[in-house]
Write an enzyme that holds these catalytic residues in place. Structure first.
Site, short mmCIF file in Angstrom:
data_model
loop_
_atom_site.label_atom_id
_atom_site.label_comp_id
_atom_site.label_asym_id
_atom_site.label_seq_id
_atom_site.Cartn_x
_atom_site.Cartn_y
_atom_site.Cartn_z
N HIS A 133 -4.86 9.31 -1.45
CA HIS A 133 -3.65 8.52 -1.16
C HIS A 133 -2.50 9.25 -1.83
O HIS A 133 -2.57 9.60 -3.01
CB HIS A 133 -3.82 7.11 -1.74
CG HIS A 133 -2.79 6.13 -1.28
ND1 HIS A 133 -1.46 6.28 -1.58
CD2 HIS A 133 -2.88 4.98 -0.56
CE1 HIS A 133 -0.79 5.25 -1.05
NE2 HIS A 133 -1.63 4.46 -0.43
N GLU A 179 1.73 2.14 0.25
CA GLU A 179 2.36 2.82 1.37
C GLU A 179 3.45 1.94 2.00
O GLU A 179 4.34 2.43 2.70
CB GLU A 179 1.23 3.05 2.39
CG GLU A 179 1.49 3.99 3.49
CD GLU A 179 0.17 4.23 4.25
OE1 GLU A 179 -0.82 4.67 3.62
OE2 GLU A 179 0.15 3.98 5.45
N ARG A 216 7.00 3.10 1.73
CA ARG A 216 7.48 4.08 2.71
C ARG A 216 7.68 3.41 4.07
O ARG A 216 8.66 3.66 4.75
CB ARG A 216 6.50 5.26 2.79
CG ARG A 216 6.64 6.19 1.59
CD ARG A 216 5.53 7.22 1.56
NE ARG A 216 4.28 6.65 1.09
CZ ARG A 216 3.08 6.97 1.55
NH1 ARG A 216 2.96 7.87 2.50
NH2 ARG A 216 1.99 6.41 1.06
N ARG A 239 -2.11 9.81 5.57
CA ARG A 239 -2.26 10.09 4.14
C ARG A 239 -2.72 11.52 3.84
O ARG A 239 -2.29 12.13 2.85
CB ARG A 239 -3.26 9.11 3.55
CG ARG A 239 -2.74 7.72 3.56
CD ARG A 239 -3.77 6.72 3.16
NE ARG A 239 -3.13 5.40 3.19
CZ ARG A 239 -3.75 4.28 2.92
NH1 ARG A 239 -5.01 4.27 2.58
NH2 ARG A 239 -3.09 3.14 2.96
N HIS A 276 -8.74 7.59 -3.04
CA HIS A 276 -8.47 6.20 -2.69
C HIS A 276 -9.60 5.57 -1.89
O HIS A 276 -9.97 4.43 -2.13
CB HIS A 276 -7.16 6.14 -1.89
CG HIS A 276 -6.73 4.75 -1.56
ND1 HIS A 276 -6.55 3.77 -2.51
CD2 HIS A 276 -6.43 4.16 -0.36
CE1 HIS A 276 -6.15 2.65 -1.92
NE2 HIS A 276 -6.09 2.85 -0.63
N HIS A 277 -10.15 6.30 -0.92
CA HIS A 277 -11.14 5.69 -0.04
C HIS A 277 -12.17 6.75 0.34
O HIS A 277 -11.83 7.91 0.58
CB HIS A 277 -10.44 5.18 1.23
CG HIS A 277 -11.30 4.30 2.09
ND1 HIS A 277 -11.26 2.92 2.02
CD2 HIS A 277 -12.23 4.59 3.03
CE1 HIS A 277 -12.12 2.41 2.89
NE2 HIS A 277 -12.72 3.40 3.51
N ARG A 310 -8.65 7.25 6.83
CA ARG A 310 -8.44 5.83 7.17
C ARG A 310 -6.95 5.51 7.18
O ARG A 310 -6.20 5.96 6.30
CB ARG A 310 -9.15 4.94 6.15
CG ARG A 310 -8.94 3.47 6.43
CD ARG A 310 -9.69 2.59 5.47
NE ARG A 310 -9.25 2.70 4.09
CZ ARG A 310 -8.11 2.21 3.61
NH1 ARG A 310 -7.26 1.59 4.39
NH2 ARG A 310 -7.82 2.35 2.32
O1 MEZ Z 1 -5.30 0.07 3.34
C1 MEZ Z 1 -4.82 0.63 2.34
O2 MEZ Z 1 -5.43 1.48 1.70
C2 MEZ Z 1 -3.43 0.32 1.93
C3 MEZ Z 1 -2.69 -0.56 2.83
C4 MEZ Z 1 -2.97 0.86 0.82
C5 MEZ Z 1 -1.56 0.78 0.44
O3 MEZ Z 1 -0.95 1.83 0.34
O4 MEZ Z 1 -1.06 -0.32 0.24
#
Ligand code: MEZ
Length: 627
Positions: free
Chosen positions: A421, A436, A439, A460, A562-563, A602
Site C-alpha cells: 500500500h 487511500e 487521494r 496501489r 498491506h494485503h 487488490r
Molecule cells: O481495501 C483497502 O485496503 C482500503 C480501502 C484501504 C485504504 O486505503 O483505506
C-alpha cells in the site's frame, strides 16, 4: 468565611471518627502514559495498599482494538492487584500504555510500582483440555469469520468461533476506507462526473488481448457506456464495469468466477449489513484507486464526516455475534490442525494461550484466519526483496490457516502476490495505514523536491513503484483544511501527530523540508488541473476540490505490506479445492486466507466486500453441509 471554617472542622472530626462513607486513607491518584494513538490517562483509587479501582479517564485508542484493552486491563489490575499482566494480544500497545499509566499513578502516591509487579495468580492456574461438539467450527474471528459464524448460526447451526488473539477483528478492524458495491441506489445520490474514468478503463482493455473475460466485459461495458451517453440519466456503473475494474486492477490474474460472485453479491451485502444491524449504514460513496467511478461505500458520523470502516463495523459485528445464543467465541485459542475422516474435514485441534488442548468435533470447518502479511518469514520465503518490510497488518495475521489447509491437501494460488500500500506512515515502531480515501477525496502526493510524480489514484502496485523511485523512497501526502474538516479520519491523523502543517504553501514546504518555490508552484498547478478537470502531466482522472483552504497538512508516507492476495484455492461456494482439483468435503474458506479473488493487486474497498460476501457464502455453504 467563619461558617466555612467551622464546617471544615466538623468534617475533619467526622473523618477522624470514621462517620463519613469513605475510608480515611482512601486516595485518588492520576497517571498517564502513551498508548497507540496518544496519551492514556488513568485514575487509580487506593485504600491503604489495595487497588480499589482503575478508570481510564482519557484516551484516543482505536474502537474494536484498543477499546478491548481499555475494558479488560483495568478490571484485571483490580482482580489481580497486579500491574504485571499479559497484554491483550492484538492490543499490546494500548495494554502496556494502561499498565504504565497505572504505574505512574502509583508512584505519584508514594507507592513503589514494583510492589505491584506480582505474577497474576489466575495465570498460574493450569487449564484443562476440553472437547467441543458443534455443527460448524470457524477458525479466525476477523470480518470473514464473524460474518460466516453469524450466517451459519442464523441458519440454525451451533457454531464455535476460535480466535488466536485476545480480541476479534484481525485485519478487518484496521481497515479504513470502505466497501465496494455496484450498482447501488446510494451511488445514484451522486452527480456523474467520471466519464474520463470510464473511457480510460475501456482503453486498458486493449492491454489484455488474450484475456477472454476482460475482452467480454470490455465489449459489454462499451455498449452500456454508449447507451448511457445517448441517454445520461442517473449515475453510471454496472456489475460488468465493477468486474472489469477488479480484473484490470488484478492484472487479469483473478479467477473470473470468484470476481463475478463478489460483484453480483455486492449490493445485497450492503443491504444485509444494514439488516443485521440498522446501525451499519454505508451510504457515503466515493472514488478510490483503480475504480472507474465512485463505488466505495463508507460510514459517516452524525455530522456527515467520514469514519474508518473497520473501527465502525467490527464492534457491531461482535455485538451481533454476542447476541446469538448458538455461537461460542474462544479468544486466545490458536487452531493448529484440521481433523480429517475419510477425506472430509470433521473438526480442528487448537491450543489455548496456557497450553491446554481444545478438540473440536464439527460437521463443517470454515477457515477465516486472514492472510500472512505479519509473518515476515513467510513473506521473505515467497518474495525475498520484501524481507523486513513494514506492515499494516495485525500481529495475528500469520498465515496459520493456509498452512493447516495445505496439510490436508488444499491447493493454493498466487502465493507470491503480496500487495504494497503506497501510503503507510511510520510513527515510532508502528506502521499506520493512511487511507487511500484521502487521494480519492482529492489529496496529492509530492516528493521531497515538492513535485508531483504520478497519478495518485492509479492502482496501489503502480503508485508504490513510483514512490520507490523518488528520493528516499517516500512521499508527502498533501491535504487542505476543507478535506480535514470533512473527515474524522483525517482529523484523527492530525490529532495523533502524523501531519506537518503550515498556514501557507511556503510554510508547509518549510515544515517538510521541501523547496518552497517548487512546492507552491506544484500546488498552484494542481489547483488549475482540478479547475480544468485535466491532468496533462500524469493522466489522473479523478479530481474532487482544489487544495486551497489553509491550513495545509502533509503526512510522510511510504509503501508497506498491506494485503496478501494469494491463499487457499476455493470455488464460488467457498469450498476448498485440493491439489487434484477436487472439493475437500466439509472444508470451507473465506476472506484474505483465500486466493484468486484479487489477482496480482487488490483494489481498495474489495477486502471489506470480500469478507462480507465470501464470509456469508462460506457460512451458508457450511450450514447447508452441516444439516
Ligand atoms: O481495501 C483497502 O485496503 C482500503 C480501502 C484501504 C485504504 O486505503 O483505506
Amino acid at each position: 468565611m467563619k461558617k466555612t471554617l467551622s464546617l471544615l472542622l466538623v468534617f475533619a472530626l467526622m473523618l477522624t471518627l470514621g462517620v463519613v462513607g469513605f475510608a480515611a486513607d482512601e486516595q485518588t491518584l492520576n497517571g498517564a502514559a502513551d498508548g497507540r494513538n496518544g496519551p492514556i490517562e488513568v485514575e487509580v483509587v487506593m485504600v491503604g495498599d489495595e487497588i480499589v479501582s482503575v478508570t481510564v479517564v482519557s484516551q484516543s485508542e482505536t474502537d474494536g482494538i484498543g477499546s478491548v484493552a481499555i475494558t479488560e486491563i483495568p478490571a484485571a489490575i483490580v482482580d489481580e492487584q497486579s500491574i504485571l499482566l499479559d497484554a491483550v494480544s492484538g492490543a499490546t500497545v494500548t495494554s502496556e500504555g494502561i499498565l504504565a499509566a497505572v504505574a505512574a499513578a502509583l508512584k505519584s502516591g508514594g507507592y513503589d510500582p514494583a510492589d505491584f509487579e506480582v505474577a497474576a495468580e489466575a495465570s498460574e492456574e493450569a487449564e484443562t483440555d476440553v472437547l467441543y461438539d458443534v455443527d460448524v467450527v470457524v477458525v479466525g474471528a476477523g470480518g470473514a469469520g464473524m460474518t460466516a459464524a453469524i450466517t451459519a448460526a442464523d441458519a440454525g447451526r451451533t457454531v464455535l468461533l476460535l480466535e488466536s488473539q485476545g480480541i476479534v477483528g484481525g485485519n478487518s478492524a484496521r481497515s479504513t476506507g470502505g466497501m465496494n458495491a455496484a450498482p447501488t441506489e446510494w451511488q445514484q445520490a451522486n452527480e456523474f462526473g467520471e466519464s474520463a474514468g470510464v473511457e480510460s478503463t475501456l482503453k486498458k482493455v486493449e492491454n489484455f488481448p488474450d484475456n477472454k473475460r476482460i475482452q467480454e466485459l470490455g465489449e459489454i461495458v462499451a455498449k452500456q457506456w454508449e447507451e448511457y451517453q445517448a441517454n445520461p440519466e442517473g449515475y453510471f456503473d454496472s456489475s460488468e464495469l465493477f468486474q472489469l475494474d477488479t480484473l484490470l486492477g488484478g492484472g487479469g490474474l483473478n479467477d473470473p468466477s470468484l470476481v463475478n460472485r463478489l460483484v453480483e453479491n455486492s449490493p445485497d451485502a450492503i443491504a444485509w449489513l444494514g439488516e443485521l444491524d440498522p446501525q451499519i449504514v454505508l451510504h457515503n460513496v466515493a472514488a478510490f484507486g483503480g475504480a472507474s467511478v465512485k463505488r466505495i461505500h463508507r460510514p459517516v458520523d452524525e455530522n456527515g464526516k467520514t469514519l474508518s470502516v473497520g473501527a465502525y463495523v467490527v464492534p457491531l459485528l461482535k455485538e451481533n455475534l454476542d447476541k446469538r445464543g448458538n455461537i461460542e467465541l474462544l479468544t486466545n485459542t490458536t487452531a493448529t490442525r484440521i481433523l480429517m475422516d475419510n477425506g472430509a474435514a470433521v473438526g480442528v485441534v487448537a491450543e489455548t494461550a496456557k497450553g491446554a488442548t481444545v478438540t473440536v468435533n464439527a460437521k463443517a470447518v470454515v477457515i477465516t484466519t486472514g492472510g500472512f502479511g505479519a509473518n515476515n518469514d513467510m513473506i521473505a520465503s515467497l518474495r525475498p526483496e520484501l524481507d523486513g518490510f513494514i506492515t499494516t497488518n495485525s500481529p495475528g495475521i500469520q498465515g496459520q490457516g493456509i498452512v493447516m489447509a495445505q496439510a490436508v491437501g488444499a491447493d493454493t494460488v498466487d502465493m507470491e502476490q503480496i500487495q504494497l500500500h503506497p501510503t503507510v506512515h511510520v510513527q515510532g515502531s508502528d506502521a499506520v495505514l493512511i487511507t487511500e480515501g484521502l487521494r480519492g477525496d482529492g489529496a496529492i502526493l509530492v516528493n521531497q523536491e515538492g513535485e508531483r510524480f504520478f497519478d495518485e489514484v492509479s492502482t496501489r502496485d503502480k503508485v508504490s513503484n513510483a514512490e520507490f523511485a523518488q528520493t528516499g523512497g517516500y512521499a508527502w501526502l498533501i491535504v487542505d483544511s476543507r478535506m480535514s474538516d470533512a473527515s474524522n479520519v483525517i482529523q484523527g491523523y492530525i490529532n495523533k501527530g502524523y501531519a506537518e502543517t503550515g498556514e501557507t504553501y511556503e510554510e508547509l514546504a518549510k515544515a517538510i523540508g521541501a523547496p518552497a518555490d517548487a512546492f507552491a508552484a506544484t500546488m498552484e498547478k494542481w489547483n488549475a488541473c482540478v479547475e480544468a478537470k485535466e491532468d496533462a502531466d500524469f493522466g489522473r482522472v479523478s479530481f474532487a476540490n482544489p487544495l486551497d483552504q489553509a491550513p495545509y497538512y502533509a503526512i510522510k508516507v511510504q509503501p508497506g505490506i498491506h494485503h496478501t492476495m494469494g491463499g487457499i484455492k476455493i470455488n464460488e461456494d467457498a469450498q476448498v479445492i485440493d491439489t487434484e482439483g477436487n472439493v475437500i468435503a466439509g472444508l470451507f474458506a473465506a476472506g484474505e486466507v483465500t486466493g484468486g479473488v484479487h489477482g496480482n493487486n487488490r483494489l481498495g474497498g474489495n477486502a471489506v466486500a470480500d469478507f462480507t460476501i465470501f464470509g456469508r457464502i462460506a457460512g451458508t455453504s457450511a450450514a447447508d453441509y452441516a444439516k
